[in-house]
Design a protein around this motif. Structure first.
Motif, PDB file in Angstrom:
ATOM      1  N   SER A 115      -4.053  -1.506  -2.332  1.00 53.76           N
ATOM      2  CA  SER A 115      -3.576  -0.400  -1.521  1.00 53.76           C
ATOM      3  C   SER A 115      -4.437  -0.150  -0.291  1.00 53.76           C
ATOM      4  O   SER A 115      -3.968   0.406   0.688  1.00 53.76           O
ATOM      5  N   ASN A 116      -5.696  -0.586  -0.308  1.00 51.55           N
ATOM      6  CA  ASN A 116      -6.552  -0.396   0.853  1.00 51.55           C
ATOM      7  C   ASN A 116      -7.801  -1.257   0.713  1.00 51.55           C
ATOM      8  O   ASN A 116      -8.341  -1.398  -0.382  1.00 51.55           O
ATOM      9  N   THR A 176     -11.420  -1.984   3.184  1.00 48.45           N
ATOM     10  CA  THR A 176     -12.246  -1.898   4.384  1.00 48.45           C
ATOM     11  C   THR A 176     -13.498  -2.699   4.085  1.00 48.45           C
ATOM     12  O   THR A 176     -14.284  -2.319   3.219  1.00 48.45           O
ATOM     13  N   LYS A 218     -10.543   2.810  -7.140  1.00 48.35           N
ATOM     14  CA  LYS A 218     -11.248   2.610  -5.875  1.00 48.35           C
ATOM     15  C   LYS A 218     -12.686   2.244  -6.197  1.00 48.35           C
ATOM     16  O   LYS A 218     -13.336   2.906  -7.009  1.00 48.35           O
ATOM     17  N   SER A 267      -9.377  -0.562  -2.857  1.00 50.14           N
ATOM     18  CA  SER A 267      -8.641   0.185  -3.870  1.00 50.14           C
ATOM     19  C   SER A 267      -7.313  -0.506  -4.149  1.00 50.14           C
ATOM     20  O   SER A 267      -6.788  -1.231  -3.316  1.00 50.14           O
TER      21      SER A 267
END
Length: 145
Positions: free
Chosen positions: A89-90, A92, A120, A139
């Motif tokens: 979902s994410n 970085t 996460k 995450s």
């Protein structure tokens, strides 16, 4: 069966897109594991002419497989995982050093939170010299049936 091997068996990936060789430590709060990038992996062809390096997206995938998906499977160990889905979902990630064909890396992940099947983690990758290759937050969602 050993829980670490069971987690790897439950992963929804196979060659050539499996980036987990071994899990070293697994707890409710984190996980660590290793992977050696094969010298003849498909993604080295053309990823810099005459000077192949592992693409950042593949490093991120390795970090996600070990640091999020494997940990998520462990955290859901009391549920039936016969058929489950995974979605990133994410992510970085900051990159510091290249990873060359044939290099072994270690991924270390620390759980930030796990709720409503969303996990996460703070994830780091180190090379064989224990130098930081990349780090970030990743995450994902795990849908258990």
């Amino acid at each position: 069966m050993n829980i670490k091997k069971k987690i790897i068996e439950l992963l929804p990936y196979s060659e050539p897109f499996l980036f987990v060789d071994e899990l070293e430590e697994v707890t409710e709060n984190g996980i660590s594991g290793t992977y050696t990038f094969k010298k003849d992996a498909y993604f080295y062809r053309g990823h810099f002419k005459d000077n192949p390096v592992t693409p950042g997206v593949i490093l991120t995938e390795c970090m996600a497989q070990i640091g999020v998906v494997c940990l998520g499977i462990f955290l859901l160990k009391d549920r039936d995982l016969g058929n489950f889905g995974v979605a990133l979902s994410n992510a970085t990630v900051d990159y510091y050093l290249p990873v060359l064909p044939g290099e072994k890396v270690k991924v270390v992940s620390e759980k930030e939170y796990f709720r409503f099947n969303k996990l996460k983690c703070k994830v780091q990758m180190f090379n064989a010299e224990e130098k930081l290759v990349c780090r970030g937050e990743i995450s994902g969602m795990i849908k258990a049936e």
